[in-house]
Design an enzyme around this catalytic site. Sequence first.
Site, mmCIF file in Angstrom:
data_model
loop_
_atom_site.group_PDB
_atom_site.id
_atom_site.type_symbol
_atom_site.label_atom_id
_atom_site.label_comp_id
_atom_site.label_asym_id
_atom_site.label_seq_id
_atom_site.Cartn_x
_atom_site.Cartn_y
_atom_site.Cartn_z
ATOM 1 N N GLU A 148 -5.644 10.320 14.675
ATOM 2 C CA GLU A 148 -4.852 11.200 15.531
ATOM 3 C C GLU A 148 -5.287 11.016 16.981
ATOM 4 O O GLU A 148 -5.078 11.875 17.813
ATOM 5 C CB GLU A 148 -4.937 12.648 15.073
ATOM 6 C CG GLU A 148 -6.314 13.158 14.768
ATOM 7 C CD GLU A 148 -6.274 14.573 14.221
ATOM 8 O OE1 GLU A 148 -5.813 15.453 14.951
ATOM 9 O OE2 GLU A 148 -6.722 14.782 13.086
ATOM 10 N N CYS A 171 -5.875 15.477 10.154
ATOM 11 C CA CYS A 171 -7.024 14.910 9.435
ATOM 12 C C CYS A 171 -6.688 14.441 8.026
ATOM 13 O O CYS A 171 -7.448 13.680 7.433
ATOM 14 C CB CYS A 171 -8.150 15.928 9.349
ATOM 15 S SG CYS A 171 -8.653 16.541 10.935
ATOM 16 N N THR A 215 -17.194 21.523 18.243
ATOM 17 C CA THR A 215 -17.032 20.829 16.953
ATOM 18 C C THR A 215 -16.597 19.376 17.121
ATOM 19 O O THR A 215 -15.997 18.802 16.223
ATOM 20 C CB THR A 215 -15.983 21.560 16.083
ATOM 21 O OG1 THR A 215 -14.712 21.493 16.756
ATOM 22 C CG2 THR A 215 -16.333 23.017 15.850
ATOM 23 N N SER A 234 -6.532 28.592 12.835
ATOM 24 C CA SER A 234 -6.663 27.323 12.104
ATOM 25 C C SER A 234 -7.576 27.489 10.887
ATOM 26 O O SER A 234 -7.364 26.864 9.846
ATOM 27 C CB SER A 234 -7.179 26.207 13.032
ATOM 28 O OG SER A 234 -8.564 26.350 13.292
ATOM 29 N N HIS A 256 -12.764 18.500 3.504
ATOM 30 C CA HIS A 256 -12.631 18.189 4.933
ATOM 31 C C HIS A 256 -13.588 19.123 5.677
ATOM 32 O O HIS A 256 -13.574 20.338 5.441
ATOM 33 C CB HIS A 256 -11.188 18.414 5.401
ATOM 34 C CG HIS A 256 -11.060 18.410 6.888
ATOM 35 N ND1 HIS A 256 -11.459 17.334 7.650
ATOM 36 C CD2 HIS A 256 -10.625 19.357 7.767
ATOM 37 C CE1 HIS A 256 -11.262 17.616 8.927
ATOM 38 N NE2 HIS A 256 -10.761 18.825 9.026
ATOM 39 N N LYS A 273 -16.857 28.818 3.918
ATOM 40 C CA LYS A 273 -15.806 29.808 3.630
ATOM 41 C C LYS A 273 -14.913 29.317 2.482
ATOM 42 O O LYS A 273 -14.562 30.076 1.577
ATOM 43 C CB LYS A 273 -14.924 30.022 4.875
ATOM 44 C CG LYS A 273 -15.632 30.680 6.045
ATOM 45 C CD LYS A 273 -14.643 30.845 7.204
ATOM 46 C CE LYS A 273 -15.297 30.953 8.553
ATOM 47 N NZ LYS A 273 -16.076 32.131 8.828
ATOM 48 N N SER A 315 -4.439 19.792 9.946
ATOM 49 C CA SER A 315 -3.727 20.887 10.614
ATOM 50 C C SER A 315 -2.259 20.567 10.703
ATOM 51 O O SER A 315 -1.850 19.405 10.705
ATOM 52 C CB SER A 315 -4.288 21.082 12.019
ATOM 53 O OG SER A 315 -5.514 21.738 11.945
HETATM 54 P P1 HMG Z 1 -15.942 30.209 18.506
HETATM 55 O O1 HMG Z 1 -15.214 31.367 19.067
HETATM 56 O O2 HMG Z 1 -16.515 29.244 19.457
HETATM 57 O O3 HMG Z 1 -17.142 30.615 17.598
HETATM 58 O O4 HMG Z 1 -14.921 29.457 17.544
HETATM 59 P P2 HMG Z 1 -17.447 32.009 16.865
HETATM 60 O O5 HMG Z 1 -17.838 33.022 17.848
HETATM 61 O O6 HMG Z 1 -16.314 32.343 15.907
HETATM 62 O O7 HMG Z 1 -18.728 31.589 16.033
HETATM 63 C C1 HMG Z 1 -18.633 30.666 14.996
HETATM 64 C C2 HMG Z 1 -19.460 31.171 13.808
HETATM 65 O O8 HMG Z 1 -20.815 31.257 14.207
HETATM 66 C C3 HMG Z 1 -19.064 32.603 13.358
HETATM 67 O O9 HMG Z 1 -19.273 32.638 11.954
HETATM 68 C C4 HMG Z 1 -20.105 33.460 14.053
HETATM 69 O O10 HMG Z 1 -20.332 34.685 13.390
HETATM 70 C C5 HMG Z 1 -21.326 32.560 13.980
HETATM 71 P P3 HMG Z 1 -18.181 33.324 10.986
HETATM 72 O O11 HMG Z 1 -18.090 34.734 11.415
HETATM 73 O O12 HMG Z 1 -16.874 32.598 11.242
HETATM 74 O O13 HMG Z 1 -18.707 33.083 9.623
HETATM 75 N N1 HMG Z 1 -22.320 32.823 15.022
HETATM 76 C C6 HMG Z 1 -23.648 32.921 14.794
HETATM 77 N N2 HMG Z 1 -24.360 32.842 13.649
HETATM 78 C C7 HMG Z 1 -25.710 32.969 13.743
HETATM 79 N N3 HMG Z 1 -26.367 33.182 14.915
HETATM 80 C C8 HMG Z 1 -25.676 33.301 16.074
HETATM 81 C C9 HMG Z 1 -24.256 33.162 16.046
HETATM 82 N N4 HMG Z 1 -23.273 33.174 16.979
HETATM 83 C C10 HMG Z 1 -22.099 32.997 16.347
HETATM 84 N N5 HMG Z 1 -26.330 33.501 17.219
HETATM 85 C C11 HMG Z 1 -14.039 27.770 16.157
HETATM 86 C C12 HMG Z 1 -15.235 28.668 16.432
HETATM 87 C C13 HMG Z 1 -14.297 27.018 14.874
HETATM 88 C C14 HMG Z 1 -12.785 28.636 15.981
HETATM 89 C C15 HMG Z 1 -13.862 26.793 17.340
HETATM 90 O O14 HMG Z 1 -14.977 25.949 17.443
HETATM 91 C C16 HMG Z 1 -12.619 25.935 17.245
HETATM 92 O O15 HMG Z 1 -11.541 26.308 17.715
HETATM 93 N N6 HMG Z 1 -12.752 24.702 16.666
HETATM 94 C C17 HMG Z 1 -11.618 23.745 16.518
HETATM 95 C C18 HMG Z 1 -10.686 24.120 15.399
HETATM 96 C C19 HMG Z 1 -11.326 23.952 14.035
HETATM 97 O O16 HMG Z 1 -12.277 23.219 13.843
HETATM 98 N N7 HMG Z 1 -10.744 24.631 13.031
HETATM 99 C C20 HMG Z 1 -11.192 24.481 11.661
HETATM 100 C C21 HMG Z 1 -10.050 24.582 10.649
HETATM 101 S S1 HMG Z 1 -8.675 23.554 11.083
HETATM 102 C C22 HMG Z 1 -9.200 21.948 10.637
HETATM 103 O O17 HMG Z 1 -10.162 21.770 9.961
HETATM 104 C C23 HMG Z 1 -8.375 20.807 11.149
HETATM 105 C C24 HMG Z 1 -9.004 19.985 12.260
HETATM 106 O O18 HMG Z 1 -10.000 19.144 11.742
HETATM 107 C C25 HMG Z 1 -7.922 19.168 12.979
HETATM 108 C C26 HMG Z 1 -7.029 18.276 12.153
HETATM 109 O O19 HMG Z 1 -6.697 18.509 11.011
HETATM 110 O O20 HMG Z 1 -6.591 17.303 12.764
HETATM 111 C C27 HMG Z 1 -9.646 20.841 13.326
#
Ligand code: HMG
Length: 445
Positions: free
Chosen positions: A83, A120, A163, A211, A244, A253, A364
Amino acid sequence: MKSVGIDAIEIWTGNLELDLAETFAPAMGEDPGKYTKGLGLLRSSFPDAYEDIVTMGANAAHRLMERKGLEPDDIGRIDVATESAFDNSKPVSTYIAGCLEEVLDGDFHHANKGERKFACVAGTQSVDDAYNWIRAGRNRGRSALVVATDTALYARGDPGEATQGAGAVAMLVSEDPDLVELSAEQGYGSADETDFLKPNQQFPSVDGKRSVQVYLARMREALEDFESVAGAIHPDDFELIPFHTPFPGMVRKAALLGFRHAIRDTEIEDELAAEIGRQPRREEVESDEAYLDAIKEYTDKLKDTQAYLDWYEDTIEPTLAIAREVGNWYTGSVHVARASGLWQLAKEGHDLTGKRLLVGSYGSGAQAEIHAETIQPGWREEIEALEIESRLEDRYSLTFEEYEHVHDVHNHDKETEAEEFTTPDSEFAFDGWGRMGERKYRYVE
Ligand code: HMG
């Protein structure tokens, strides 16, 4: 029925790395625990200035062909899943074939080449295309080369920046494979979603939180569809379950929901009943809302049971070892997870021949796919040939300022003079632009 599957695999990481907890988090004013514990990531891979999806894909494919003693005539198709493509017409597979022809005897003039796009999940779709081509008897005894290659970069400041990753996976799909045989049974979960997309732009537009929910919903649909053809699954049916892996926390999760689903009406649910009760059934409660509350409460308790923790440690954790070190490689990610799991179990001395994997791919936009695989007698030799540890250790570790520079160098909207942090050695390197705007490559001895 012909046995068809993945005969060999090679992984090529970008030559740079960024330490997320030590370097990125402090510079972003974040707690390192978000990376190490929350997302489950330690480092991301990045491409040096002379690397891109072509060099990484060609390097992985070259190593694979050399190791398997293959000539171009042995390959009947080359499919690239990406991609991160830079051309809307000429597929990346032509560039990769051109690179390989520089260093191998012969050519790929009789190989069918293409490029697959569905975020992906396209890497798995390309493996499927190869499988179908061989099962249909159209391969004339030849194998397919599938290359999943991406530079998964997000805009600076986007939450997705946490990420990122860059690397390629090359796979040889053949009859009577040495690594894994693929099941004919597949399950799909697919819907028109707008959670992550790149409408003619380099960096994705992402609704990160959504996502995550879409991933879980589509994966669940795919599992139900898989079970409708393959029968109900039991947690003990599979030695490993590679998913993935955009980041290991995502898999945590998905695995919990998958385990809850798979133990329903099994002896595991019965044994856990004394400790956490039985899973709520929809017909036992009055409303959908009450059911969701009850199932969430059950899942929260299930997460801490020894039965779940042991299963996770054995079946899921080994698949995350490489992802922790490299980040998201988009199309290659689930194939890295498979290799990671097999590598970890090979190190522990397991005998896996005949054992099964359940593989959960996702893209996605959105689509999940689930199929099973049977591990073949040559698996250990294949996995040990990867030399993953040394490849990861050899990466150059970036400072934050160097990371900012590397991101700018790969940003198509910026004109940044490229500084190289490593020197290409026995690999393909970007070599400037041709007269029609094509990218050029050379092999550096
Ligand atoms: P964010 O707002 O940066 O992070 O977004 P957050 O505040 O949600 O924290 C992440 C996790 O860390 C949370 O855990 C927090 O609690 C924890 P959760 O509640 O979700 O279990 N956390 C901590 N834990 C321990 N000590 C601490 C601490 N601080 C926070 N101090 C997000 C995270 C993944 C949304 C962001 O990075 C993002 O937008 N990433 C890109 C999209 C993505 O990867 N999505 C995944 C599903 S979609 C997919 O897999 C397809 C993809 O590969 C693309 C494709 O298919 O082409 C992306």
